[in-house]
Scaffold this motif. Structure first.
Motif, PDB file in Angstrom:
ATOM      1  N   UNK A  22      -1.400   0.466   8.144  1.00  0.00           N
ATOM      2  CA  UNK A  22      -0.688  -0.819   8.174  1.00  0.00           C
ATOM      3  C   UNK A  22      -1.373  -1.788   9.127  1.00  0.00           C
ATOM      4  N   UNK A  23      -1.721  -1.323  10.318  1.00  0.00           N
ATOM      5  CA  UNK A  23      -2.354  -2.189  11.331  1.00  0.00           C
ATOM      6  C   UNK A  23      -3.740  -2.664  10.901  1.00  0.00           C
ATOM      7  N   UNK A  24      -4.382  -1.926  10.017  1.00  0.00           N
ATOM      8  CA  UNK A  24      -5.684  -2.340   9.490  1.00  0.00           C
ATOM      9  C   UNK A  24      -5.546  -3.497   8.497  1.00  0.00           C
ATOM     10  N   UNK A  25      -4.330  -3.700   7.982  1.00  0.00           N
ATOM     11  CA  UNK A  25      -4.124  -4.687   6.924  1.00  0.00           C
ATOM     12  C   UNK A  25      -3.198  -5.829   7.303  1.00  0.00           C
ATOM     13  N   UNK A  26      -2.412  -5.675   8.371  1.00  0.00           N
ATOM     14  CA  UNK A  26      -1.453  -6.723   8.733  1.00  0.00           C
ATOM     15  C   UNK A  26      -0.987  -6.539  10.170  1.00  0.00           C
TER      16      UNK A  26
ATOM     17  N   UNK B 218       7.436  11.715  -7.650  1.00  0.00           N
ATOM     18  CA  UNK B 218       7.962  12.777  -6.796  1.00  0.00           C
ATOM     19  C   UNK B 218       6.829  13.541  -6.102  1.00  0.00           C
ATOM     20  N   UNK B 219       6.194  12.794  -5.215  1.00  0.00           N
ATOM     21  CA  UNK B 219       5.154  13.277  -4.296  1.00  0.00           C
ATOM     22  C   UNK B 219       5.349  12.387  -3.072  1.00  0.00           C
ATOM     23  N   UNK B 220       5.628  12.985  -1.924  1.00  0.00           N
ATOM     24  CA  UNK B 220       5.914  12.216  -0.713  1.00  0.00           C
ATOM     25  C   UNK B 220       4.911  11.091  -0.530  1.00  0.00           C
ATOM     26  N   UNK B 221       5.415   9.910  -0.177  1.00  0.00           N
ATOM     27  CA  UNK B 221       4.539   8.775   0.135  1.00  0.00           C
ATOM     28  C   UNK B 221       5.328   7.740   0.927  1.00  0.00           C
ATOM     29  N   UNK B 222       4.592   6.968   1.708  1.00  0.00           N
ATOM     30  CA  UNK B 222       5.181   5.888   2.497  1.00  0.00           C
ATOM     31  C   UNK B 222       4.630   4.571   1.978  1.00  0.00           C
ATOM     32  N   UNK B 223       5.527   3.631   1.714  1.00  0.00           N
ATOM     33  CA  UNK B 223       5.131   2.291   1.305  1.00  0.00           C
ATOM     34  C   UNK B 223       4.863   1.452   2.547  1.00  0.00           C
ATOM     35  N   UNK B 224       3.757   0.724   2.534  1.00  0.00           N
ATOM     36  CA  UNK B 224       3.469  -0.291   3.546  1.00  0.00           C
ATOM     37  C   UNK B 224       3.593  -1.626   2.831  1.00  0.00           C
ATOM     38  N   UNK B 225       4.480  -2.478   3.333  1.00  0.00           N
ATOM     39  CA  UNK B 225       4.695  -3.780   2.716  1.00  0.00           C
ATOM     40  C   UNK B 225       4.523  -4.851   3.788  1.00  0.00           C
TER      41      UNK B 225
ATOM     42  N   UNK C 116       0.838  -1.193   0.000  1.00  0.00           N
ATOM     43  CA  UNK C 116       0.000   0.000   0.000  1.00  0.00           C
ATOM     44  C   UNK C 116       0.871   1.240   0.000  1.00  0.00           C
ATOM     45  N   UNK C 117       0.301   2.352  -0.417  1.00  0.00           N
ATOM     46  CA  UNK C 117       0.987   3.642  -0.401  1.00  0.00           C
ATOM     47  C   UNK C 117       0.151   4.628   0.400  1.00  0.00           C
ATOM     48  N   UNK C 118       0.753   5.284   1.370  1.00  0.00           N
ATOM     49  CA  UNK C 118       0.092   6.342   2.125  1.00  0.00           C
ATOM     50  C   UNK C 118       0.619   7.665   1.580  1.00  0.00           C
TER      51      UNK C 118
ATOM     52  N   UNK D  76       2.106  -7.664  11.090  1.00  0.00           N
ATOM     53  CA  UNK D  76       3.528  -7.353  10.898  1.00  0.00           C
ATOM     54  C   UNK D  76       3.674  -6.659   9.556  1.00  0.00           C
ATOM     55  N   UNK D  77       4.543  -5.682   9.484  1.00  0.00           N
ATOM     56  CA  UNK D  77       4.648  -4.895   8.256  1.00  0.00           C
ATOM     57  C   UNK D  77       5.980  -4.157   8.209  1.00  0.00           C
ATOM     58  N   UNK D  78       6.272  -3.631   7.035  1.00  0.00           N
ATOM     59  CA  UNK D  78       7.451  -2.787   6.812  1.00  0.00           C
ATOM     60  C   UNK D  78       6.952  -1.451   6.287  1.00  0.00           C
ATOM     61  N   UNK D  79       7.507  -0.367   6.822  1.00  0.00           N
ATOM     62  CA  UNK D  79       7.247   0.969   6.301  1.00  0.00           C
ATOM     63  C   UNK D  79       8.526   1.425   5.605  1.00  0.00           C
ATOM     64  N   UNK D  80       8.380   1.936   4.398  1.00  0.00           N
ATOM     65  CA  UNK D  80       9.540   2.279   3.586  1.00  0.00           C
ATOM     66  C   UNK D  80       9.310   3.605   2.881  1.00  0.00           C
TER      67      UNK D  80
END
Length: 115
Positions: free
Chosen positions: A72-76, A94-101, A41-43, A78-82
């Motif tokens: 992230x907690x709504x979907x898993x 080039x628009x700020x975003x956080x990956x949830x993996x 996911x992308x936030x 355990x997770x990684x934020x990147x």
């Protein structure tokens, strides 16, 4: 000359369809169209900044990360934020975003970012 809107600005404006999994007044979260994990996911902040290090307000930065954790907690469990910052850091849009993996049965297939 006005800069063209980013892909994410166009998604926020509903000009481009996406699979939205979360939205509030300040953020939107979508499924990545080229996932690198079973859950990817992308936030995305609705306020535009090209990269995360352009956010200088501590409250704004904290809210972005808290929103990413909430989604992230709504979907898993355990997770990684990147975050990728700049072309050399792997940033593509080039628009700020956080990956949830998340969603690996035995952890990610690679060792990138493990600690």
């Amino acid at each position: 000359m006005t800069a063209q809107p980013t892909l994410f600005e166009r998604i926020i404006a509903r000009e481009i369809p996406s699979d939205i999994v979360y939205e509030d007044e300040h953020y939107i979260a979508i499924r990545d169209i080229a996932p690198k994990a079973p859950i990817h996911l992308l936030v995305i902040p609705k306020r535009v900044s090209a990269r995360i290090d352009e956010i200088t307000d501590a409250q704004e930065m904290g809210e972005l990360w808290l929103t990413a954790v909430k989604v992230a907690r709504q979907h898993a469990a355990d997770y990684r934020l990147l975050v990728n910052a700049g072309k050399g850091g792997g940033q593509v849009v080039f628009h700020t975003h956080i990956h949830i993996m998340a969603g690996w049965e035995h952890g990610p297939d690679n060792d990138t970012g493990s600690a």
